[in-house]
Design an enzyme around this catalytic site. Structure first.
Site, short mmCIF file in Angstrom:
data_model
loop_
_atom_site.label_atom_id
_atom_site.label_comp_id
_atom_site.label_asym_id
_atom_site.label_seq_id
_atom_site.Cartn_x
_atom_site.Cartn_y
_atom_site.Cartn_z
N TYR A 78 49.12 35.36 31.44
CA TYR A 78 48.04 35.82 32.34
C TYR A 78 48.54 35.73 33.78
O TYR A 78 49.17 34.74 34.18
CB TYR A 78 46.80 34.93 32.18
CG TYR A 78 45.73 35.21 33.24
CD1 TYR A 78 44.73 36.15 33.00
CD2 TYR A 78 45.75 34.56 34.47
CE1 TYR A 78 43.77 36.43 33.97
CE2 TYR A 78 44.80 34.84 35.45
CZ TYR A 78 43.81 35.77 35.19
OH TYR A 78 42.87 36.06 36.15
N GLU A 166 43.91 41.33 38.23
CA GLU A 166 44.51 40.51 37.18
C GLU A 166 45.15 41.37 36.10
O GLU A 166 44.73 42.50 35.87
CB GLU A 166 43.48 39.57 36.55
CG GLU A 166 42.41 40.25 35.73
CD GLU A 166 41.46 39.25 35.04
OE1 GLU A 166 41.40 38.07 35.45
OE2 GLU A 166 40.76 39.68 34.11
#
Length: 352
Positions: A78, A166
């Protein structure tokens, strides 16, 4: 991008090999809701697409799908940049536990998320960035790719006035290669005037006609499903007003903040939008005058009465700057004006 099962089948045939079918709705948690499926043949892609198109995910019907080549993922990471109000800067978050809901991970296993605060004046400090990334990306080849990706993400974040950028998952595939397999970008609405290219991407079907009209007039408006129209100045007061309406057994039809302006035209536009809602049975105008002058709000209400046929009951509460003058203007025209908020809310719930 496809909108039918037949189109998904054709797309899978054109791509070749195993594909992923993804629901295109603006919410997280699509995978858990069954909105992301693998298909090994074009025929299977059509079947999976039909299943996903029949879904409603978090109250949003699935109307569009993305068909993409499947990746053979060895590991999921991530990467994210978010606005951090505590440090008045940008927060970089990195984790080896990608592919999951990052908000849930932050609660259940916060130690798995590494964070680096970035001063927006100084920008990314290369030494600090490499130190943070090397704790997650453990080989030189992976570290260089992640470093390049974060640098570009930060540039995007700053240049396009984002509040969140993101990549999740940031997937490790063959030959030590990292690939951005899914991404999310949030933009600051207040900066959209600087970015017509992004403004043009807005899906108007996601907004009600009232919200679109209110936006044209510079009003903060959100449609709700109740029967009491609300005109309030200030977002905090608006939220408190909605709460008190619920407390007294009523149901708000909207959130409408006319802001700190005393422009009577804003009140006229606000009333025009609310009165166009067929579900609305009464209107509460709740003004706490600071910068906003109550007499100017009163003039806006009288202007609306002269220009619009107002058939719904109006309940008005004015308090603050020039409230006596404002109340007099309205009572001279035969309108009742409350000073107490609870009195005004009780009355509007009763007449609705």
């Amino acid at each position: 991008m496809v909108t039918t099962a037949e189109q998904a089948e054709v797309a899978a045939k054109n791509i070749g090999g195993t594909v992923v079918i993804k629901a295109q709705v603006l919410v997280g948690g699509r995978g858990k809701a069954g909105g992301v499926k693998i298909a090994k043949t074009p025929e299977e892609a059509g079947e999976r697409a039909a299943e996903i198109l029949a879904l409603t995910i978090k109250e949003l019907p699935v109307e569009k799908l993305l068909v993409a080549p499947a990746a053979d993922i060895k590991q999921e990471f991530y990467l994210g940049l978010a606005l951090d109000r505590n440090t008045k800067g940008v927060l970089l978050m990195v984790s080896k536990a990608g592919g999951v809901d990052i908000e849930e991970l932050a609660v259940s296993s916060p130690e798995q998320i590494l964070k680096l605060a970035i001063d927006p004046v100084k920008g990314i400090q290369d030494t600090e960035l490499r130190q943070t990334l090397s704790a997650v990306f453990e080989t030189p080849k992976l570290l260089e790719q992640a470093h390049d990706t974060v640098t570009k993400l930060y540039r995007l974040f700053v240049e396009k006035d984002c509040s969140l950028v993101e990549i999740n998952p940031y997937g490790l595939v063959e030959n030590e290669t990292l690939v951005a397999l899914d991404a999310k970008v949030n933009f600051d609405d207040n900066a959209l005037y600087k970015h017509p290219d992004i403004e043009s991407l807005k899906n108007l079907e996601e907004y009600s006609a009232d919200e679109i009209e209110a936006n044209k007039h510079g009003l903060s408006f959100v449609s709700l499903d109740g029967e009491i129209g609300c005109i309030v100045n200030g977002a905090g007061l608006a939220m408190a007003t909605l709460d008190i309406i619920k407390l007294y057994g009523g149901s708000p039809a909207n959130f409408l903040d006319v802001g700190g302006s005393s422009n009577p035209e804003k009140v006229l536009n606000a009333l025009s939008i609310i009165l166009g809602n067929p579900n609305c049975k009464a209107v509460l105008i709740n003004i706490f005058g600071g910068i906003t002058r109550c007499d100017d709000i009163a003039k806006g209400i009288l202007m609306a009465m002269d220009q619009i046929d107002i058939k719904l009951p109006l309940v008005i509460r004015l308090i603050g700057t020039n409230d006596k003058e404002g109340r007099k203007l309205l009572t001279d025209r035969g309108l009742e004006v409350a000073e107490s908020l609870s009195e005004a809310v009780e009355k509007v719930v009763s007449v609705a």
